[in-house]
Write a protein that holds these residues in place. Structure first.
Motif, PDB file in Angstrom:
ATOM      1  N   GLU A 113       0.847  -1.191   0.000  1.00  0.00           N
ATOM      2  CA  GLU A 113       0.000   0.000   0.000  1.00  0.00           C
ATOM      3  C   GLU A 113       0.877   1.233   0.000  1.00  0.00           C
ATOM      4  OE1 GLU A 113      -1.287   0.806   4.514  1.00  0.00           O
ATOM      5  OE2 GLU A 113      -2.069  -1.054   3.689  1.00  0.00           O
ATOM      6  N   ASP A 114       0.342   2.310  -0.556  1.00  0.00           N
ATOM      7  CA  ASP A 114       1.044   3.596  -0.602  1.00  0.00           C
ATOM      8  C   ASP A 114       0.633   4.423   0.601  1.00  0.00           C
ATOM      9  OD1 ASP A 114       2.530   3.264  -2.896  1.00  0.00           O
ATOM     10  OD2 ASP A 114       1.011   4.124  -4.207  1.00  0.00           O
ATOM     11  N   GLY A 115       1.224   4.133   1.727  1.00  0.00           N
ATOM     12  CA  GLY A 115       0.903   4.874   2.933  1.00  0.00           C
ATOM     13  C   GLY A 115      -0.479   4.552   3.450  1.00  0.00           C
ATOM     14  N   ARG A 116      -0.876   5.242   4.481  1.00  0.00           N
ATOM     15  CA  ARG A 116      -2.154   4.963   5.126  1.00  0.00           C
ATOM     16  C   ARG A 116      -3.359   5.328   4.268  1.00  0.00           C
ATOM     17  NH1 ARG A 116      -4.101   8.090  10.213  1.00  0.00           N
ATOM     18  NH2 ARG A 116      -6.248   7.710   9.681  1.00  0.00           N
ATOM     19  N   ASP A 117      -3.259   6.384   3.475  1.00  0.00           N
ATOM     20  CA  ASP A 117      -4.387   6.839   2.675  1.00  0.00           C
ATOM     21  C   ASP A 117      -4.197   6.619   1.175  1.00  0.00           C
ATOM     22  OD1 ASP A 117      -5.712   7.763   4.957  1.00  0.00           O
ATOM     23  OD2 ASP A 117      -4.584   9.640   4.915  1.00  0.00           O
ATOM     24  N   GLY A 118      -3.167   5.871   0.785  1.00  0.00           N
ATOM     25  CA  GLY A 118      -2.887   5.668  -0.639  1.00  0.00           C
ATOM     26  C   GLY A 118      -3.542   4.425  -1.203  1.00  0.00           C
ATOM     27  N   ILE A 119      -3.141   4.099  -2.407  1.00  0.00           N
ATOM     28  CA  ILE A 119      -3.663   2.922  -3.103  1.00  0.00           C
ATOM     29  C   ILE A 119      -3.220   1.661  -2.378  1.00  0.00           C
ATOM     30  CG2 ILE A 119      -3.523   1.567  -5.240  1.00  0.00           C
ATOM     31  CD1 ILE A 119      -3.069   4.190  -6.738  1.00  0.00           C
ATOM     32  N   ILE A 120      -4.136   0.699  -2.237  1.00  0.00           N
ATOM     33  CA  ILE A 120      -3.803  -0.628  -1.723  1.00  0.00           C
ATOM     34  C   ILE A 120      -3.635  -1.523  -2.938  1.00  0.00           C
ATOM     35  CG2 ILE A 120      -4.574  -2.602  -0.363  1.00  0.00           C
ATOM     36  CD1 ILE A 120      -6.186  -0.637   1.341  1.00  0.00           C
ATOM     37  N   TYR A 121      -2.495  -2.208  -3.029  1.00  0.00           N
ATOM     38  CA  TYR A 121      -2.194  -3.048  -4.184  1.00  0.00           C
ATOM     39  C   TYR A 121      -2.501  -4.507  -3.864  1.00  0.00           C
ATOM     40  CZ  TYR A 121       0.394   1.062  -5.646  1.00  0.00           C
ATOM     41  OH  TYR A 121       0.742   2.336  -5.994  1.00  0.00           O
ATOM     42  N   TYR A 122      -3.277  -5.113  -4.727  1.00  0.00           N
ATOM     43  CA  TYR A 122      -3.567  -6.537  -4.633  1.00  0.00           C
ATOM     44  C   TYR A 122      -2.992  -7.206  -5.872  1.00  0.00           C
ATOM     45  CZ  TYR A 122      -6.950  -5.330  -1.017  1.00  0.00           C
ATOM     46  OH  TYR A 122      -7.541  -4.878   0.121  1.00  0.00           O
TER      47      TYR A 122
END
Length: 139
Positions: A113-122
């Motif tokens: 994930e890109d930090g707490r509020d960024g994109i979550i990558y699956y």
């Protein structure tokens, strides 16, 4: 990762999508626009099989910063049911339980994930098939 690259890679990350050469039948993963065998650009998208066998593997004890929560983790070369090879992270198993030739299946899991509020990558990972005989009865 750039947003444009993220969206372009969605099919191969979530559907395990490759490309197959219309002329010679070579299957490519990751997808390619030009066949590495006959050099044609006549490639069609295909969904790859979700099951395969472990050809070889290694256990990673030192990890990049974004993967430290997974260590030790297992990276494996898997041959899919159609003969296509891919490199993947194994999940849902301990390193000492992995064997060559083990049956595995694709699953979608969080990878970063890109930090707490960024994109979550699956993306896809593979896990051991728990009971091959019971699974065959379902089909």
């Amino acid at each position: 990762m750039q947003v444009s690259k993220f969206w372009r890679e969605l099919p191969q990350r979530y559907r395990l999508e490759g490309k197959k050469c219309v002329q010679c039948g070579k299957v490519c993963f990751p997808p390619r626009d030009i066949c590495p065998v006959c050099n044609t650009n006549q490639m069609m998208r295909i969904n790859l099989p979700k099951r395969g066998k472990i050809v070889t593997y290694t256990v990673m004890h030192t990890a990049p910063t974004s993967f430290e929560i997974y260590k030790p983790y297992i990276i494996a070369l898997v041959q899919l049911e159609d003969g296509t090879y891919l490199t993947t992270q194994l999940t849902d198993c301990k390193p000492e339980s992995v064997t060559l030739g083990m049956d595995v299946e694709a699953v979608v899991r969080k990878i970063n994930e890109d930090g707490r509020d960024g994109i979550i990558y699956y993306s896809y990972k593979f896990r051991p098939v728990l009971n091959t005989n019971a699974d065959k009865k379902k089909y």
